[in-house]
Design an enzyme around this catalytic site. Structure first.
Site, short mmCIF file in Angstrom:
data_model
loop_
_atom_site.label_atom_id
_atom_site.label_comp_id
_atom_site.label_asym_id
_atom_site.label_seq_id
_atom_site.Cartn_x
_atom_site.Cartn_y
_atom_site.Cartn_z
N CYS A 267 9.62 41.84 19.61
CA CYS A 267 10.16 40.51 19.96
C CYS A 267 11.87 40.06 19.42
O CYS A 267 11.97 40.18 18.28
CB CYS A 267 9.01 39.32 20.27
SG CYS A 267 9.97 38.18 20.49
N LYS B 280 0.93 -0.74 -0.26
CA LYS B 280 0.18 -0.20 0.02
C LYS B 280 0.85 1.40 -0.21
O LYS B 280 1.63 1.63 0.68
CB LYS B 280 -1.31 -0.31 1.26
CG LYS B 280 -1.63 1.57 0.99
CD LYS B 280 -2.69 1.10 3.03
CE LYS B 280 -3.45 1.90 2.41
NZ LYS B 280 -3.76 3.41 2.22
S1 IVH Z 1 -6.07 -0.43 -4.96
C1 IVH Z 1 -11.12 1.43 -4.53
N1 IVH Z 1 -4.15 -0.27 -4.61
O1 IVH Z 1 -4.19 3.65 -0.82
C2 IVH Z 1 -9.47 1.36 -3.96
N2 IVH Z 1 -4.60 1.51 -3.35
O2 IVH Z 1 -6.65 3.79 1.62
C3 IVH Z 1 -9.08 0.13 -4.40
N3 IVH Z 1 -2.99 3.20 -1.80
O3 IVH Z 1 -7.86 4.94 -2.39
C4 IVH Z 1 -7.86 1.48 -4.29
N4 IVH Z 1 -1.33 1.56 -2.78
O4 IVH Z 1 -5.38 5.27 -3.15
C5 IVH Z 1 -4.80 0.15 -4.00
N5 IVH Z 1 -1.88 -1.33 -4.37
C6 IVH Z 1 -2.81 -0.28 -3.80
C7 IVH Z 1 -2.91 1.04 -2.91
C8 IVH Z 1 -3.68 1.15 -2.91
C9 IVH Z 1 -2.08 2.89 -2.17
C10 IVH Z 1 -4.46 4.05 -2.14
C11 IVH Z 1 -5.24 4.08 -3.16
C12 IVH Z 1 -6.43 3.95 -2.31
C13 IVH Z 1 -6.68 4.01 -1.25
C14 IVH Z 1 -7.17 3.69 0.36
#
Ligand code: IVH
Length: 668
Positions: free
Chosen positions: A431, A116
């Site tokens: 100051c 992520k």
């Molecule tokens: S899939 C329907 N994969 O994290 C949303 N998101 O906190 C599916 N993000 O909205 C998202 N890395 O902007 C996906 N490997 C990853 C990701 C990722 C970062 C972000 C993305 C998402 C947000 C949610």
């Protein structure tokens, strides 16, 4: 807690979360760490589950935050950009899996597990393989059109290579900044006496929303893709296929994506990512687990906020325990006072931490942080760590509630707090701490850009009583400097020369350098372009000021208040007598132009003129170009594919003209 108390707590949590959403998504200036934010949200989610009778329609737990700003065109996503639900422990993850097992009636579901990425979400539209649009998430339905900024990213091909290219596809990814780049920018800021950016993610968010693509290009942003929204025709059957195709399209894809069958394999893959995550080019704050089959995804469906087919597993933030040895106050140039905890040095996420921000008086009180306390500090992607909480069990038997000093540590003045402000302020304009900060600001690269006048030199000049107010800089003599230790003849001469050279800077730099409240570089440019002369700005009424595009009521009030003070007027006079230029030659030369005083907004693609050309023509004729449509706009010049700006102009009864009418207006 009884019912009224619970409801009260829920209301308070909602208000608090909304405030942090605004700070995070719109202003990219969060006050608390992601982990702290998540804790607030989880507390609210928990209460909402137990007390659905107290849940309003618009609760922030059911919406994605909103990052949209006035200055950008709106782009409507062809498919909504959703958020993800978060999980924090193995059990919660197994619960997610169990829900899908029940839905599909089988245990061997296939997932994709990927990092992520802790960046800024964007959606890039490719038509017939050509990059045509980039938009932020916005509220999930509509985002800001940031195409011109995203187009500057290195490593982003403007056309897709290879096969399997759909007619239209919205590819979703994250923009991020490498740590070295973040540190390079902060080093530069430190040299110029500017406050440091807190972390790469927020700097990235701010950069994506800059109005000047050239400035965006200077900060080396990067991008990585992980999914797609709308796709016509549907060319993918599985997420893993999409990831493979990203590579043939020459688009950057996340590292270490792994297919996993069943929850045990998923859990193992998450463990691997956690172990490796510090080796990736981007910051990661967890893993994303998604059903691999798109047919399964569709069947699982979504809630209003997040898909049921995917979940985020958040890695725990890096925390450390240490002792608060002291709390001191830092005074900024406007007199704002920030409390800082001095910590017993501790290792945290690869660096030694010895200070952490305590934000403001309310935050200290809320957390009840005391000198001598053992505290948890956290760096959740943050470079400047924050104190999360006190380990109350370890509090010394004798300890006093921290009482926020009533006097300024630098000058001893009584501190004040204005209603509706979180900050405590030192009201004394003389100051020493404020004086130093003001001079540092004036000399900085973003203002008068005086070479050789960095933070340390300013400190020394103020300490020795050589400079107290900005005009004093221009009275400095080489001999005076040489008499200070550490100043050689040569560097003294250089400094006096570069201070002298600053007399001839553009007007906006001077305006910015004065440090008027609410006036940053952009507003300074707006003012300089509209008036061309500092004296005219000083004598303008609030109404005249707020008639300028980009200057709102509050800003106009700040300017008027600044110039209504005698000491500030004296300062301007003193600058004038020392020969500092207070008007722009360029603005002078276009007085009397055909478009004098007229404000334009350009939107869409014009048949023959580029935006740059049209802008130059307008400015040469005495007019100005701004980014957003308001009642103060005189003309919107609209080309093909003009979107929301045209609509807004029509709503506000602002004239919308095409290129031909524009050319005849300008007399061409
Ligand atoms: S899939 C329907 N994969 O994290 C949303 N998101 O906190 C599916 N993000 O909205 C998202 N890395 O902007 C996906 N490997 C990853 C990701 C990722 C970062 C972000 C993305 C998402 C947000 C949610």
């Amino acid at each position: 807690m009884d019912s009224p108390e619970i409801k009260e707590r829920m209301d308070a949590l909602r208000a608090e979360i909304r405030r942090h959403d605004e700070l995070y998504f719109r202003r990219a200036e969060p006050e608390i760490s992601d982990a702290e934010y998540d804790r607030l949200k989880r507390e609210l989610t928990g209460l909402e589950a137990r007390h659905p009778e107290f849940v309003p329609e618009d609760t922030p737990t059911r919406r994605v935050g909103d990052d949209r700003l006035e200055a950008f065109e709106t782009y409507r996503h062809r498919a909504p950009m959703q958020s993800l639900d978060n999980t924090y422990g193995e059990q919660e993850l197994r619960d997610f899996h169990q829900r899908l097992v029940r839905l599909f009636g089988r245990e061997d579901l296939e997932f994709l597990v990927e990092p992520k990425i802790d960046g800024v979400a964007v959606s890039l539209t490719f038509e017939k393989g050509r990059f045509v649009r980039a938009a932020t998430r916005g509220n999930g339905v509509e985002g800001d059109d940031v195409t011109r900024n995203v187009a500057t990213l290195r490593g982003l091909p403007h056309g897709l290579e290879g096969g399997n290219i759909p007619e239209i596809i919205e590819i979703r990814g994250e923009i991020f900044m490498a740590n070295e780049e973040f540190e390079r920018i902060n080093r530069e800021r430190e040299e110029n006496g500017f406050p440091l950016y807190a972390n790469p993610r927020n700097l990235t968010a701010g950069t994506v929303k800059l109005l000047d693509p050239k400035e965006v290009a200077r900060r080396r942003l990067q991008i990585v893709f992980h999914g797609f929204g709308y796709c016509e025709p549907a060319v993918f059957g599985r997420m893993s296929e999409f990831h493979k195709t990203l590579k043939t399209w020459k688009l950057p894809a996340p590292e270490r994506c792994r297919r996993a069958r069943g929850i045990d394999e998923v859990w193992e893959a998450i463990g691997e990512l956690d172990a490796l995550r510090h080796h990736f080019a981007y910051a990661t704050d967890g893993a994303v687990v998604k059903l691999d089959s798109l047919a399964h995804q569709e069947e699982a469906g979504s809630t209003s906020k997040a898909p049921r087919w995917a979940i985020a597993y958040k890695f725990s933030a890096e925390q450390a325990e240490t002792v608060v040895e002291d709390i001191s106050l830092q005074v900024g140039r406007s007199g704002a006072v920030t409390p800082v905890a001095h910590l017993r040095p501790v290792q945290l996420a690869g660096t030694t931490v010895s200070r952490a921000t305590l934000h403001n008086q309310d935050e200290i009180e809320r957390k009840d942080v005391r000198i001598g306390d053992t505290v948890i500090v956290e760096k959740a992607g943050e470079i400047i760590p924050a104190v999360v909480e006190v380990v109350v069990e370890k509090r010394p038997a004798k300890s006093d509630v921290y009482s926020f000093p009533g006097k300024c540590p630098a000058c001893g003045s009584d501190l004040i707090r204005l209603p509706d402000e979180a900050a405590t302020r030192c009201p004394n304009l003389s100051c020493a701490a404020q004086v130093r900060r003001r001079l540092q600001h004036y000399a900085s690269r973003q203002c008068m850009d005086i070479e050789g006048l960095g933070e340390a030199v300013v400190d020394r000049l103020v300490e020795r009583g050589l400079v107290e107010r900005i005009p004093d800089l221009y009275d400095l003599k080489v001999e005076e400097l040489v008499s200070l230790d550490k100043f050689a003849q040569k560097s003294s001469e250089n400094l006096v020369r570069s201070i002298g050279e600053s007399k001839d800077r553009e007007l906006w730099r001077l305006i910015h350098g004065l440090g008027i409240r609410h006036i940053g570089a952009t507003a300074s440019k707006d003012l300089a372009a509209a008036f061309g002369d500092l004296d005219r700005i000083a004598n303008a009424s609030r109404e005249e000021l707020s008639a300028i595009e980009g200057i709102g009521e509050i800003t106009a009030g700040g300017i008027a208040a600044y110039f209504s003070e005698k000491r500030n007027r004296d300062l301007i006079d003193a600058l004038l007598t020392r020969g500092v230029r207070t008007r722009d030659e360029k603005a002078e030369s276009v007085k009397g132009g055909a478009l004098e005083g007229k404000t334009f907004v350009l939107t869409g693609t014009l048949p023959s003129l580029s935006r740059q050309q049209a802008t130059e023509m307008i400015e040469a004729a005495g007019g100005r170009v701004t980014g957003s449509v308001s009642r103060k706009t005189d003309y919107v010049v609209a080309g093909e594919e003009a979107g929301s700006k045209r609509e807004k102009a029509e709503k506000l009864n602002v004239s919308v003209i095409g290129e031909a009418a524009f050319l005849s207006l300008i007399g061409k």
